[in-house]
Every structure is written in C-alpha cells, then in structure tokens.
Design a protein around this motif. Sequence first.
Motif, short mmCIF file in Angstrom:
data_model
loop_
_atom_site.label_atom_id
_atom_site.label_comp_id
_atom_site.label_asym_id
_atom_site.label_seq_id
_atom_site.Cartn_x
_atom_site.Cartn_y
_atom_site.Cartn_z
N TYR A 47 0.90 -1.26 0.10
CA TYR A 47 0.01 0.02 0.06
C TYR A 47 0.99 1.33 -0.04
CZ TYR A 47 -3.45 3.46 1.04
OH TYR A 47 -4.20 4.66 0.96
N ASP A 48 0.60 1.82 -0.86
CA ASP A 48 1.54 3.43 -1.05
C ASP A 48 0.32 4.52 -0.39
OD1 ASP A 48 3.72 3.05 -2.18
OD2 ASP A 48 3.18 3.25 -4.14
N ALA A 49 0.90 5.29 0.58
CA ALA A 49 -0.26 6.41 1.32
C ALA A 49 -0.40 7.25 0.27
CB ALA A 49 0.20 6.41 2.52
N THR A 58 -14.45 4.54 -7.20
CA THR A 58 -14.22 3.14 -7.00
C THR A 58 -12.84 2.84 -7.61
OG1 THR A 58 -15.09 1.11 -8.01
CG2 THR A 58 -15.23 2.75 -9.35
N GLY A 59 -12.27 1.77 -7.10
CA GLY A 59 -10.86 1.22 -7.60
C GLY A 59 -9.70 2.33 -7.36
N CYS A 60 -9.98 3.16 -6.30
CA CYS A 60 -8.60 4.00 -5.93
C CYS A 60 -8.00 3.59 -4.80
CB CYS A 60 -9.45 5.67 -5.67
SG CYS A 60 -10.13 5.61 -4.17
N GLY A 61 -8.32 2.48 -4.13
CA GLY A 61 -7.08 2.16 -3.10
C GLY A 61 -7.92 1.87 -1.51
N LYS A 62 -9.26 2.06 -1.62
CA LYS A 62 -9.79 2.10 -0.09
C LYS A 62 -9.82 0.90 0.39
CE LYS A 62 -13.97 3.25 -1.72
NZ LYS A 62 -13.57 3.55 -3.24
N SER A 63 -10.22 -0.39 -0.35
CA SER A 63 -10.15 -1.54 0.23
C SER A 63 -8.51 -1.96 0.64
CB SER A 63 -10.87 -2.68 -0.79
OG SER A 63 -12.05 -2.30 -1.00
N ARG A 64 -7.70 -1.83 -0.41
CA ARG A 64 -6.47 -2.05 -0.30
C ARG A 64 -6.00 -1.40 1.09
NH1 ARG A 64 -1.93 -4.03 -3.11
NH2 ARG A 64 -3.52 -5.03 -4.36
N PHE A 65 -6.09 -0.23 1.31
CA PHE A 65 -5.89 0.71 2.34
C PHE A 65 -6.41 -0.03 3.90
CE2 PHE A 65 -7.39 3.72 5.83
CZ PHE A 65 -6.10 4.07 6.12
N VAL A 95 4.71 -1.42 -9.23
CA VAL A 95 4.73 -2.50 -8.17
C VAL A 95 3.81 -3.47 -8.58
CG1 VAL A 95 4.79 -3.26 -5.79
CG2 VAL A 95 5.73 -1.17 -6.46
N GLU A 96 2.35 -3.05 -8.70
CA GLU A 96 1.36 -3.97 -8.84
C GLU A 96 1.39 -4.64 -10.45
OE1 GLU A 96 -0.34 -4.47 -5.41
OE2 GLU A 96 -1.85 -4.50 -6.82
N GLY A 97 1.70 -3.75 -11.32
CA GLY A 97 1.49 -4.25 -12.51
C GLY A 97 2.95 -4.60 -13.28
N THR A 116 -7.50 3.19 -10.55
CA THR A 116 -6.19 2.91 -10.50
C THR A 116 -6.38 1.25 -10.54
OG1 THR A 116 -5.75 4.34 -8.76
CG2 THR A 116 -4.23 2.63 -9.12
N ARG A 117 -7.54 0.69 -10.39
CA ARG A 117 -7.68 -0.75 -10.61
C ARG A 117 -7.46 -1.10 -12.05
NH1 ARG A 117 -12.60 -1.59 -8.92
NH2 ARG A 117 -11.97 -2.16 -6.59
N LEU A 118 -7.94 -0.30 -13.09
CA LEU A 118 -8.10 -0.42 -14.30
C LEU A 118 -6.63 -0.21 -15.00
CD1 LEU A 118 -11.41 0.65 -15.74
CD2 LEU A 118 -10.88 -1.56 -15.52
P1 ADP Z 1 -11.51 0.33 -3.94
O1 ADP Z 1 -11.64 -0.50 -2.69
O2 ADP Z 1 -11.32 2.00 -3.76
O3 ADP Z 1 -12.61 0.29 -4.90
P2 ADP Z 1 -9.08 -1.28 -4.31
O4 ADP Z 1 -8.58 -0.84 -2.84
O5 ADP Z 1 -9.76 -2.46 -4.47
O6 ADP Z 1 -10.14 -0.20 -4.62
O7 ADP Z 1 -7.82 -0.80 -5.31
C1 ADP Z 1 -7.73 -1.30 -6.71
C2 ADP Z 1 -6.44 -1.90 -6.86
O8 ADP Z 1 -5.65 -0.57 -7.12
C3 ADP Z 1 -5.80 -2.50 -5.92
O9 ADP Z 1 -6.17 -4.08 -5.84
C4 ADP Z 1 -4.26 -2.04 -6.06
O10 ADP Z 1 -3.75 -2.91 -7.10
C5 ADP Z 1 -4.49 -0.80 -6.55
N1 ADP Z 1 -4.28 0.12 -5.59
C6 ADP Z 1 -4.99 1.57 -5.64
N2 ADP Z 1 -4.35 2.30 -4.77
C7 ADP Z 1 -3.33 1.50 -4.19
C8 ADP Z 1 -2.30 2.21 -3.32
N3 ADP Z 1 -2.55 3.53 -2.71
N4 ADP Z 1 -1.27 1.39 -2.90
C9 ADP Z 1 -1.28 0.03 -3.52
N5 ADP Z 1 -2.20 -0.35 -4.53
C10 ADP Z 1 -3.17 0.38 -4.89
#
Ligand code: ADP
Length: 265
Positions: A14-16, A40-47, A186-188, A219-221
Amino acid sequence: MDISQYKINNEPFYDAQSNEVELYTAAYAARLPVMVKGPTGCGKSRFVEHMAWKLGKPIITVSCNEDITASDLVGRYLLDANGTRWVDGPLTMAARYGAICYLDEIVEARQDTMVVIHALTDHRRELSLDKKGELIKAHPDFQLVISYNPGYQSLMKDLKQSTKQRFCALDFDYAAPEVESHILQVEGKVDAATADKLVKIGETARNLKGHGLDEGISTRLMVYAATLINQGITPIEACKMALVRPITDDADIRQTLDNAIEMIF
Ligand code: ADP
C-alpha cells in the motif's frame, strides 16, 4: 471458531496518499467506526486490508449488494440433519470474536441492515440477535469500517445522516501521479516510463468526468493495463482493452480516449 484465520499474514502493498495511516491508527486505538470515501478502484479496500495487517487484527470483508439483508450480516438459523442450528453472520462473528468488519459499498445493502449497525457504532457497542434472543457486547478489538462512493449516490440511495454521523471519515481519491506511477510499477510490474504514460492516460480520462464519463479510470483498471502489457500485449491494445472498453460505450468518447492513447504511446 478460530478468528485468527481472518488475519492477513503477508503485508498488502500500500502506497499512502497522505497521512491516512496515522489517522486510521488513532481511530482504531479509540475503536471509532471509520468510513472510507472515494471513487471506485482508488485503493480504499487495499488501505483497510493494509491497516488490518499493520494492526495485526483479523478482518472480515462483506461486499454489499442489493440482496444483502440484515440476516446476511447478523446470522440465521439453518436446518441440518440434527435440527436447526444458529450460524453467525460476518458482522456477528467480527463483533463476537474481535475483528475489523469491513462493509464494502454499504449503500448497496438494504435499508434494514443500517439498523443492525447502529447499536454497534455508538457507545453501546452491542448487537442484538433478535431471532436468537441474544445480546452481544462487542469484543474490545471489534471495529466497523464502511466504504462509500460519493459519486454514485442519488437521493433514493444514500446513507441517512443518522448513519453517516456515526463514523469518522477518510477521503480518498486517485493517488497523485508519482504515487500512482509507483503503484503501477509494483502491482503491474511495468517500468517507470510505461507507468508514467499510463498515468498520463488516466489523467486525460479523468478530465472527461462530467463531460461524457460518469467516473474517471480507476487505479484498478490502470493496474490491469500494466498487467496486460507485462503479459506481452502492446501498450495501445492493452490500454484500449483495460482503460477504454470497460468504462464507456459512447463512440465519441472512445475515439477521444483511443486518440490520447495513440498519442501518448
Ligand atoms: P476500492 O476499494 O477503492 O474500490 P481497491 O482498494 O480495490 O479499490 O484498489 C484497486 C486496486 O488498485 C488494488 O487492487 C491495487 O492494485 C491498486 N491500488 C490502488 N491504490 C493503491 C495504493 N495506494 N497502494 C497500492 N495499491 C493500490
């Protein structure tokens, strides 16, 4: 019931975006309920996963949809060979044994689910299992976290103030360009130059929000596009497949985005 099976053993990358790690840590220390807000897909769940790992606490995630009812969260009696037996739902499990319960996209769930979270999110910290006739006092480690996408809400479907005002909230957005580029590397698993180009395409598309696009490219896409490139697909094809085709069927917008992709790569 072994709640430790819900612990995350390996650090989720996770990058803050800002000081959200400190803020969440303080909220957890006081067991305050937290709402994470953003597209959506901006990192909420990952956080949230990252924080559960960092705090060493189990996490139980529920992806909410319109079919989710209070019973799905709380639990129900099931019939088996030995008669009826009570089975805790995810929220009850988290409250009973001490986990973070993450309700992803809570507004999607039916209204009756809000009632069950109310008593858990104020000073009472309790959950009433009406059908079973049991009142659970939440475990000291229990915390409720919900995610919320402000872009989707309509008047018909929104959290009531009485629910909103039980949470402290953290705002999320797409990460800053340098941070998002690092995430893609890192992720891709793409190089910095490719990641930077993907971020530029993302920026272009996000500027179209409200001008034909309901929401920018997540970010997910962008991670998907990077992953396809890493699989050997040409960047232009990868971008069209991961960044353009999923988000719009409008021919003009597709053309605009395709042009941007061809210019940038
Ligand atoms: P959300 O819950 O906001 O819909 P996710 O947390 O599932 O989105 O993020 C989607 C994907 O984007 C993650 O699986 C990860 O690959 C990437 N991602 C987005 N933000 C971050 C972050 N700050 N650090 C690391 N990965 C991130």
